[in-house]
Write an enzyme that holds these catalytic residues in place. Structure first.
Site, PDB file in Angstrom:
ATOM      1  N   ASP A   1     -52.356  21.445 -11.404  1.00  0.00           N
ATOM      2  CA  ASP A   1     -52.310  20.989 -10.014  1.00  0.00           C
ATOM      3  C   ASP A   1     -53.685  21.060  -9.376  1.00  0.00           C
ATOM      4  O   ASP A   1     -53.844  20.653  -8.226  1.00  0.00           O
ATOM      5  CB  ASP A   1     -51.315  21.832  -9.216  1.00  0.00           C
ATOM      6  CG  ASP A   1     -49.961  21.134  -9.143  1.00  0.00           C
ATOM      7  OD1 ASP A   1     -49.855  19.993  -9.623  1.00  0.00           O
ATOM      8  OD2 ASP A   1     -49.012  21.736  -8.610  1.00  0.00           O
TER       9      ASP A   1
ATOM     10  N   ASP B   1     -43.673  10.365  -6.326  1.00  0.00           N
ATOM     11  CA  ASP B   1     -43.514  11.795  -6.579  1.00  0.00           C
ATOM     12  C   ASP B   1     -42.393  12.373  -5.713  1.00  0.00           C
ATOM     13  O   ASP B   1     -41.547  11.643  -5.173  1.00  0.00           O
ATOM     14  CB  ASP B   1     -44.876  12.501  -6.363  1.00  0.00           C
ATOM     15  CG  ASP B   1     -45.049  13.734  -7.227  1.00  0.00           C
ATOM     16  OD1 ASP B   1     -44.510  14.788  -6.856  1.00  0.00           O
ATOM     17  OD2 ASP B   1     -45.718  13.654  -8.276  1.00  0.00           O
ATOM     18  N   ASP B   2     -42.397  13.664  -5.540  1.00  0.00           N
ATOM     19  CA  ASP B   2     -41.368  14.423  -4.821  1.00  0.00           C
ATOM     20  C   ASP B   2     -41.086  13.827  -3.429  1.00  0.00           C
ATOM     21  O   ASP B   2     -41.993  13.295  -2.783  1.00  0.00           O
ATOM     22  CB  ASP B   2     -41.907  15.853  -4.668  1.00  0.00           C
ATOM     23  CG  ASP B   2     -40.818  16.853  -4.347  1.00  0.00           C
ATOM     24  OD1 ASP B   2     -39.693  16.440  -4.059  1.00  0.00           O
ATOM     25  OD2 ASP B   2     -41.129  18.052  -4.380  1.00  0.00           O
TER      26      ASP B   2
ATOM     27  N   ASP C   1     -53.986  57.484 -49.613  1.00  0.00           N
ATOM     28  CA  ASP C   1     -52.927  58.484 -49.563  1.00  0.00           C
ATOM     29  C   ASP C   1     -53.097  59.289 -48.285  1.00  0.00           C
ATOM     30  O   ASP C   1     -54.091  59.176 -47.595  1.00  0.00           O
ATOM     31  CB  ASP C   1     -53.034  59.437 -50.770  1.00  0.00           C
ATOM     32  CG  ASP C   1     -52.763  58.693 -52.060  1.00  0.00           C
ATOM     33  OD1 ASP C   1     -52.172  57.607 -51.976  1.00  0.00           O
ATOM     34  OD2 ASP C   1     -53.152  59.193 -53.116  1.00  0.00           O
TER      35      ASP C   1
ATOM     36  N   ARG D   1     -40.109  29.080  -3.957  1.00  0.00           N
ATOM     37  CA  ARG D   1     -40.227  27.734  -3.372  1.00  0.00           C
ATOM     38  C   ARG D   1     -38.856  27.267  -2.842  1.00  0.00           C
ATOM     39  O   ARG D   1     -38.477  26.098  -3.013  1.00  0.00           O
ATOM     40  CB  ARG D   1     -40.759  26.733  -4.398  1.00  0.00           C
ATOM     41  CG  ARG D   1     -41.522  25.584  -3.748  1.00  0.00           C
ATOM     42  CD  ARG D   1     -41.746  24.417  -4.696  1.00  0.00           C
ATOM     43  NE  ARG D   1     -42.693  23.464  -4.117  1.00  0.00           N
ATOM     44  CZ  ARG D   1     -42.787  22.193  -4.452  1.00  0.00           C
ATOM     45  NH1 ARG D   1     -42.013  21.682  -5.373  1.00  0.00           N
ATOM     46  NH2 ARG D   1     -43.663  21.413  -3.884  1.00  0.00           N
TER      47      ARG D   1
ATOM     48  N   ASP E   1     -40.700  17.606 -13.625  1.00  0.00           N
ATOM     49  CA  ASP E   1     -41.388  18.775 -13.067  1.00  0.00           C
ATOM     50  C   ASP E   1     -40.513  20.020 -13.154  1.00  0.00           C
ATOM     51  O   ASP E   1     -39.291  19.929 -13.350  1.00  0.00           O
ATOM     52  CB  ASP E   1     -41.734  18.457 -11.600  1.00  0.00           C
ATOM     53  CG  ASP E   1     -42.893  19.267 -11.063  1.00  0.00           C
ATOM     54  OD1 ASP E   1     -43.345  20.215 -11.730  1.00  0.00           O
ATOM     55  OD2 ASP E   1     -43.356  18.955  -9.931  1.00  0.00           O
ATOM     56  N   MET E   2     -41.092  21.182 -12.964  1.00  0.00           N
ATOM     57  CA  MET E   2     -40.362  22.466 -13.000  1.00  0.00           C
ATOM     58  C   MET E   2     -41.213  23.469 -12.238  1.00  0.00           C
ATOM     59  O   MET E   2     -42.279  23.822 -12.679  1.00  0.00           O
ATOM     60  CB  MET E   2     -40.203  22.880 -14.461  1.00  0.00           C
ATOM     61  CG  MET E   2     -39.228  23.999 -14.700  1.00  0.00           C
ATOM     62  SD  MET E   2     -39.966  25.574 -14.367  1.00  0.00           S
ATOM     63  CE  MET E   2     -40.436  26.087 -15.968  1.00  0.00           C
TER      64      MET E   2
HETATM   65  C1  DGJ Z   1     -45.742  20.278  -8.601  1.00  0.00           C
HETATM   66  C2  DGJ Z   1     -46.499  19.227  -9.343  1.00  0.00           C
HETATM   67  O1  DGJ Z   1     -47.428  19.783 -10.206  1.00  0.00           O
HETATM   68  C3  DGJ Z   1     -47.152  18.293  -8.346  1.00  0.00           C
HETATM   69  O2  DGJ Z   1     -47.929  17.356  -9.015  1.00  0.00           O
HETATM   70  C4  DGJ Z   1     -46.083  17.652  -7.511  1.00  0.00           C
HETATM   71  O3  DGJ Z   1     -45.287  16.836  -8.323  1.00  0.00           O
HETATM   72  C5  DGJ Z   1     -45.250  18.714  -6.826  1.00  0.00           C
HETATM   73  N1  DGJ Z   1     -44.743  19.661  -7.753  1.00  0.00           N
HETATM   74  C6  DGJ Z   1     -44.102  18.080  -6.080  1.00  0.00           C
HETATM   75  O4  DGJ Z   1     -43.263  19.013  -5.541  1.00  0.00           O
END
Ligand code: DGJ
Length: 724
Positions: free
Chosen positions: A544, A362-363, A49, A439, A474-475
């Site tokens: 990464d 890749d990119d 209480d 970026r 990717d993002m």
């Molecule tokens: C971020 C990713 O983690 C990397 O492995 C690579 O794919 C780059 N982007 C490419 O821009």
């Protein structure tokens, strides 16, 4: 699995009981922990209480809403702790009074509309309890859903809000679950870090007040993971009570524990209420993401093994869920943007000779992308770099005996792109405000159906153009100016969650249209390594940072929730591109084989001797990968506690195991490296191939195995045990 005796709901898995109580319309939490035969020991919550909180009589006892153990606490009538949800009525107030109305128990588990979730393959695998709560004044209903996976030892929870009233309301907060404990003697464990330093384990005693982790970045993030565990302070890897809450969601989240004035704890997790509201018109509903609750009485190891099994078998989906994963080579750290067909083929030739099975481009293969300043959104092959076109390149790679995979970043748009020039309103933005680039890119507005449709079409067109067998999705930036050109003012703060719903719908459509493709998610490394993404893509690029020493901590922390098969791990070049360190190729191989194995370097720059080692690594991994990808994972020694790290994987039947031991720096006269193994058959005898000796399983678990002293920095061992 689920019993109701008129007042108590008893949800029971193999090792866990979770008990709720209905009392005079209140839905109370009664117990979560080791399984009980009959739930009897129940706390209503500490009674005091005079704490300035209103009191009333319940079941003959004087209680207060401020100290009752409540199951899904509302706000406004005297519980001053954090509510699980808040509904703003049409009168602008947020006071509510939700009471139990009825419930239903059913076999199986229904999918969560538009959201990733665990699932069943047969109705007997789970039982589901739905409890209906209602606020009489507004007519708002909440359906709390609990699914009990008995043999997986897991319980999932979510909530659905339905506006069954006559006036619109706004959700200001809608967490997925809240659990009250009658005590506060716990450690709070979180997985925290930064880009290239993800999911480090942080464990601290709970203290009075709120402690939380969250993301406001539009992604689950590198910085914090949508997961929290409460541990009894003495809990270790293999002993003690541990409670895990893992959110199946990839966007903004909040996970918090609040210790109240009476040393009780409320832990809750869900979509971050920060910058979130959701308008619910009459007849509309809102579904929260799912949270997976796992209790372990066998410490953190027991917790992880339960999450691993459930996530591997009943969260991940598709043909790749149960398939052995290929060894890949990714060209990113070998070429960065400076890529072309000739370089790709040169790396692929050597990769194929060494036994690598998949080449990932890749990119940099599309638009006019020579750096990160342009072309996201223009998903057409760059014919300067790939003069004979993408289908021909894929054919050439296939002719070498390898499959082909491709990188995309479909949630982004470069201001310097044809897509942006055609659709400048397709990105997240706020009218008349500058669009902040990160970026050199902006985030596409996936809350819009037209944007989602366009991205499904452009990714699908590329995937249909050639036999592409793998996609890295990717993002690479977080969200700013979170607003949508398509939403009215009162819905702008729905944008971030609508984005996630749009993303999930895009992933569902693409992965369904291309069921044979192996998808790996990525967000600048492990910035979106969460249970939500794993529902669509059964593996994730862990970080990464590919340095073997840094990876010890990253992979150890990640393994708290996620199985090894989900963790992309590559051998990269030395000096390492992220931290400049030189580690042995053996250690790099052993660290990468502890995850989902691959390479990310120019194999042609290795010495003949190193290439010989790579060839042997690949052969070894092929021999052991069934076990390494699907076995039971045990952490043995934490890299957070010293100079060494160790873990092992044991086959389901205990007949085989692989043990990894790492010593970061060598030391003169080091303490002996005795490692007590786990998970072996105590009655079995195992042959340790590398020592050409046999030992009893009990001996290796209780007395331990002695690993040789390191005579140089960055040493590692991988020992293979087979039961005789
Ligand atoms: C971020 C990713 O983690 C990397 O492995 C690579 O794919 C780059 N982007 C490419 O821009």
């Amino acid at each position: 699995m689920i019993n109701f005796d008129g007042t108590l709901f008893h949800l029971r898995t193999r090792g866990t009981s979770y008990v709720l109580r209905v009392l005079d319309g209140h839905l109370l939490h009664a117990y979560w922990g080791s399984s009980l035969r009959q739930p009897e020991v129940l706390h209503l919550g500490v009674k005091r209480d005079g704490s300035f909180a209103p009191i009333f009589t319940l079941d003959g006892e004087t209680v207060s809403l401020d100290s009752l153990l409540r199951e899904y606490p509302d706000y406004g009538r005297g519980d001053f702790r954090s509510p699980a949800f808040e509904v703003e009525g049409s009168d602008g107030t947020t006071v509510s009074c939700f009471r139990y109305v009825k419930h239903a128990i059913q076999q199986g588990k229904a999918p969560l509309a538009g959201l990733p979730a665990t699932y069943v393959e047969a109705p007997e695998e789970a039982e589901t309890l739905e409890i209906l709560l209602c606020d009489e004044l507004t007519g708002i209903e909440i359906i709390l859903s609990y699914s009990v996976f008995e043999s997986f030892d897991a319980i999932t929870r979510s909530a659905r809000f339905v506006n069954a009233g006559a006036a619109p309301v706004r959700l200001l907060r809608a967490l997925s679950a809240s659990v009250d404990f009658p005590e506060a003697d716990f450690d709070f464990l979180q997985l925290s870090g930064a880009s290239a330093r993800e999911r480090h384990i942080v464990r601290q005693p709970l203290r009075s007040g709120v402690q939380s982790v969250e993301s406001r970045r539009g992604a689950s993030s590198h910085q914090q993971s949508p997961f929290v565990a409460l541990l009894e302070p003495s809990a270790t890897e293999d002993r003690g009570r541990v409670y895990g809450l893992s959110l199946v969601y990839s966007g903004n989240f909040l996970a918090q524990a609040e210790v109240d004035q009476l040393s009780q704890t409320r832990v809750a997790i869900g979509i971050n209420p920060f910058n979130f509201t959701w308008r619910l018109n009459p007849g509309e509903s809102f579904q929260t993401p799912e949270v997976v609750l796992i209790f372990s009485n066998e410490g953190l190891g027991g917790l992880s093994q339960r999450y691993h099994r459930l996530y591997r078998q009943r969260l991940c989906r598709g043909v790749w869920r149960d398939k052995i994963r290929p060894i890949l080579i990714n060209n990113w750290e070998a070429t960065y943007f400076n890529v072309n067909a000739e370089k790709i083929e040169a790396i692929a030739d050597t990769a194929a000779q060494l036994g690598i099975e998949l080449f990932v481009l890749d990119d940099g293969w599309f638009g006019k992308r020579d750096d990160d300043r342009s072309s996201l959104g223009d998903w057409t092959p760059n014919l300067k770099k790939l003069p004979s076109g993408l289908p021909d390149l894929v054919r050439r790679i296939n002719a070498k005996g390898m499959e082909f995979g491709l990188w995309f970043e479909p949630e982004m748009i470069s201001p310097d792109s044809d897509l942006y020039r055609a659709h400048p309103d397709w990105c997240l933005h706020v009218p008349d405000r500058a669009r902040t680039e990160s970026r050199q890119q902006l985030v596409l507005d996936y809350s819009r159906q037209d944007v989602c449709d366009a991205m499904v079409d452009s990714v699908s067109a590329i995937l249909a153009s050639a036999p592409i067998k793998y996609v890295k999705w990717d993002m690479n930036r977080h969200m700013t100016e979170v607003g949508s050109a398509r939403l009215p003012a009162e819905r702008q703060r729905e944008t971030a969650h609508r984005y996630m719903l749009g993303l999930y719908s895009v992933l569902e459509r693409i992965t369904t249209a291309f069921p044979e493709v192996l998808f790996e998610s990525c967000s600048g490394g492990g910035g979106r390594f969460d249970a939500g993404m794993l529902h669509y893509m059964p593996q994730t690029w862990t970080s990464d940072d590919s340095d073997a020493v840094e990876r010890l901590k990253i992979q150890y922390g990640t393994s708290l929730i996620f199985p090894t098969i989900t963790m992309g791990a590559h051998v990269s070049a030395c000096p390492n591109h992220q931290v400049g360190r030189n580690t042995s190729i053996e250690m790099r191989g052993h660290v990468a084989m502890s995850g989902n194995f691959g390479y990310e370097l120019d194999l042609n720059r290795l010495s003949d001797e190193e290439r010989g080692i790579v060839r042997r690594q690949i052969a070894t991994y092929k021999e052991l990968r069934g076990l390494l990808q699907n076995g039971i994972f045990h952490r043995l020694r934490s890299p957070f506690e010293g100079n060494t790290a160790a873990w092992m994987v044991v086959s389901e039947d205990g007949s085989e195991a692989v043990v990894f031991h790492f010593q970061v720096l060598s030391r003169p006269n080091p303490p002996s490296a005795i490692l007590r193994l786990r998970g072996l058959d105590p009655e079995g005898r195992y042959r340790v191939a590398e020592l050409d000796r046999t030992f009893g399983g009990d001996v290796m678990m209780h007395a331990g195995l002695q690993f040789p002293d390191a005579t140089q920095d960055f040493s590692s061992h991988m020992w293979h045990l087979t039961r005789e």
